[in-house]
Design an enzyme around this catalytic site. Sequence first.
Site, mmCIF file in Angstrom:
data_model
loop_
_atom_site.group_PDB
_atom_site.id
_atom_site.type_symbol
_atom_site.label_atom_id
_atom_site.label_comp_id
_atom_site.label_asym_id
_atom_site.label_seq_id
_atom_site.Cartn_x
_atom_site.Cartn_y
_atom_site.Cartn_z
ATOM 1 N N TYR A 139 0.853 -1.190 0.000
ATOM 2 C CA TYR A 139 0.000 0.000 0.000
ATOM 3 C C TYR A 139 0.885 1.235 0.000
ATOM 4 O O TYR A 139 1.595 1.505 0.970
ATOM 5 C CB TYR A 139 -0.898 -0.029 1.230
ATOM 6 C CG TYR A 139 -1.904 1.096 1.358
ATOM 7 C CD1 TYR A 139 -2.102 2.041 0.356
ATOM 8 C CD2 TYR A 139 -2.692 1.197 2.494
ATOM 9 C CE1 TYR A 139 -3.028 3.055 0.484
ATOM 10 C CE2 TYR A 139 -3.632 2.206 2.646
ATOM 11 C CZ TYR A 139 -3.799 3.129 1.641
ATOM 12 O OH TYR A 139 -4.720 4.138 1.776
ATOM 13 N N LYS A 167 -1.098 -1.111 -4.267
ATOM 14 C CA LYS A 167 -2.222 -0.179 -4.213
ATOM 15 C C LYS A 167 -1.633 1.217 -4.287
ATOM 16 O O LYS A 167 -0.937 1.656 -3.372
ATOM 17 C CB LYS A 167 -3.034 -0.348 -2.929
ATOM 18 C CG LYS A 167 -4.169 0.673 -2.796
ATOM 19 C CD LYS A 167 -4.832 0.609 -1.428
ATOM 20 C CE LYS A 167 -5.838 1.733 -1.250
ATOM 21 N NZ LYS A 167 -6.410 1.771 0.127
#
Length: 307
Positions: A139, A167
């Site tokens: 992330y 992400k």
Amino acid sequence: MTGKRALWTGVYPAATTQFADDFSIDLDATQTVQTALVDDGVDGLILLGTCGENNSLEPDEKRSVLAGAVEAVGGRVPLVAGVSELSTARAIQYAKDAEKLGVDALMVLPAMVYVPTVNELQAHFRAVAEATSLPIMLYNNPPAYRVNVDFETLDALSDVKNIVAVKESAPDPRRFTDIINRFGDRYDVMAGLDDIALEGLALGASGWVSGLTSAFPVESVRLVQAFEEGKWEEARAIYRWFMPLLHLDAEHDLVQSIKLAEQIMGRGSERVRMPRLPLAGQRRADVIRWVEEAAATQPSKQAAKAA
């Protein structure tokens, strides 16, 4: 891995954690939120991400939310557990427990609070990945976590076979092209910021990790479907309708805003745990107005009326 689509494709809402009046976890309500999203066609769920208030939960509470999600919707869509811990040791244990509980994948964040060096960041991600056989999405959110998952880090981790996706929540859409140009298909890239979601998909993102989908799942799913079908005008129309709310995902009070939107749409409660507090004053009035305006002009309802 289970689910109707391949992992990392389509719409993955960051599902909220629901609280009772005394701010204990309301597991039944949390499962209801999860099930409703899946019933409305989302392609996967992020559990205990930012919107799931991961860092406001006790360790046993986190495990109960994961177990509840597996019970409620496991096997219907991929379930991805957020790994957001203060230390690497805690992240390792959580990753092991999540795998045992039956989730399909992990979304791993940098260790919370401490801002690492590049070497420390790489070591953290590598250690968590080596503790599990689950596929992992890293992330990247520099504005929120004060650290950038840079190309040096992605290069260094390219030998870790179960780190398979990123992400991307940097507010610069050029990142999508730069990652794909540099790494090809080594990493799947998911759009992680709502108000650059369509740009991300157009630039090669395989899917969308979304906040506002929790309030408007039908439009979110249709936005991605329209894009995939090459129906550009429809995709742009939905995106333009959605944009006033999508901007909320980039603000510091995104959790409160998204949960308030859920409440207005009859999909959950706005209760949040401290240190967060519910929206108040003009900010609350503005968000209510934006959500109500969006609800009054929902493309899905307009299409139904036309039919």
